[in-house]
Scaffold this active site. Structure first.
Site, mmCIF file in Angstrom:
data_model
loop_
_atom_site.group_PDB
_atom_site.id
_atom_site.type_symbol
_atom_site.label_atom_id
_atom_site.label_comp_id
_atom_site.label_asym_id
_atom_site.label_seq_id
_atom_site.Cartn_x
_atom_site.Cartn_y
_atom_site.Cartn_z
ATOM 1 N N ASP A 1 36.683 36.869 28.266
ATOM 2 C CA ASP A 1 35.340 36.926 27.696
ATOM 3 C C ASP A 1 34.743 38.311 27.934
ATOM 4 O O ASP A 1 35.426 39.239 28.370
ATOM 5 C CB ASP A 1 34.448 35.819 28.278
ATOM 6 C CG ASP A 1 34.270 35.939 29.793
ATOM 7 O OD1 ASP A 1 34.561 37.028 30.348
ATOM 8 O OD2 ASP A 1 33.831 34.962 30.423
ATOM 9 N N GLN A 2 33.450 38.456 27.647
ATOM 10 C CA GLN A 2 32.801 39.767 27.769
ATOM 11 C C GLN A 2 32.683 40.239 29.208
ATOM 12 O O GLN A 2 32.381 41.414 29.464
ATOM 13 C CB GLN A 2 31.410 39.743 27.113
ATOM 14 C CG GLN A 2 30.397 38.845 27.790
ATOM 15 C CD GLN A 2 30.394 37.439 27.223
ATOM 16 O OE1 GLN A 2 31.438 36.916 26.833
ATOM 17 N NE2 GLN A 2 29.209 36.841 27.151
#
Length: 217
Positions: A97-98
């Site tokens: 994810d980020q």
């Protein structure tokens, strides 16, 4: 809504009949927490290393059957439950994810992949299920996150059968990061057998026989 499990290898096109078409999750569009996404059989790792080994587990599957240590009493017979099936995997960049850690939805895919590998190891392949005209689906998945995985991490997915009934099969999962075997995840999953109309139905006798052999060997 029940989530069907694809037991087909990535290089085969899935049939139009019962099994849901697999798709690979993407880090550019992460899925919401708790969503179980269908995945390709080979989408997680090209060459999984798998084996059966003894592993002392603390997590017990909730059941009406009697459980003593790592054994279960079913139909008056004590069955050993300490045997886990191991699948070694590696985190792919698209699963992050980020924040640079594995997206929570990817862990559901890892668990599904472990179930697929375990079932194929005892002869319950996608071809065998498709020949019956039925499908296998995940009806419940409970995940306890202990520590995150990051890009490039290698880990082992440990999965075992916990209990079976006429319609449902119960699995337990554990993930450990390699090489120090740091605990990453604990999970429990329930799969259900579906007929052509996607209604719960009894497993075919040939399938239950294979599962019984796995339990009682």
């Amino acid at each position: 809504m029940l989530q069907t499990i694809s037991l087909l290898p990535a290089y085969n096109k899935p049939p139009v009949a019962t099994l849901l078409h697999p798709h690979r999750s993407s880090s550019s569009s992460p899925l919401p927490c708790g969503h179980v996404s269908p995945v390709t059989h080979g989408g997680l790792i090209m060459n999984p290393q798998k084996r059966l080994r003894s592993f002392s587990a603390n997590m017990k599957c909730s059941s009406t059957n009697s459980i003593i240590d790592d054994t279960i009493i079913r139909n008056g017979q004590r069955i050993m439950m300490s045997e886990y099936f191991d699948v070694q995997l590696k985190v792919r960049d698209y699963e992050l994810d980020q924040y640079g850690v594995v997206n929570n939805a990817a862990y559901a895919s890892y668990c599904q992949h472990g179930c697929i590998e375990l079932m194929e190891s005892i002869g319950v392949s996608g071809d065998r299920i498709s020949r019956t005209g039925d499908a296998l689906a995940i009806s419940e998945l409970s995940i306890k996150f202990l520590s995150p995985l990051r890009g490039g991490d290698k880990f082992v997915m440990k999965v075992r059968y916990c209990r079976i009934s006429a319609v449902r099969t119960y699995f337990e999962h554990k993930i450990f990061k390699l090489p120090n075997r740091e605990p990453i995840l604990e999970a429990k999953a329930t799969t259900i057998w579906l007929n052509k109309k996607y209604r719960p139905t009894r497993m075919p006798l040939e399938i239950t026989s294979l599962l019984d052999k796995f339990f009682t060997r």
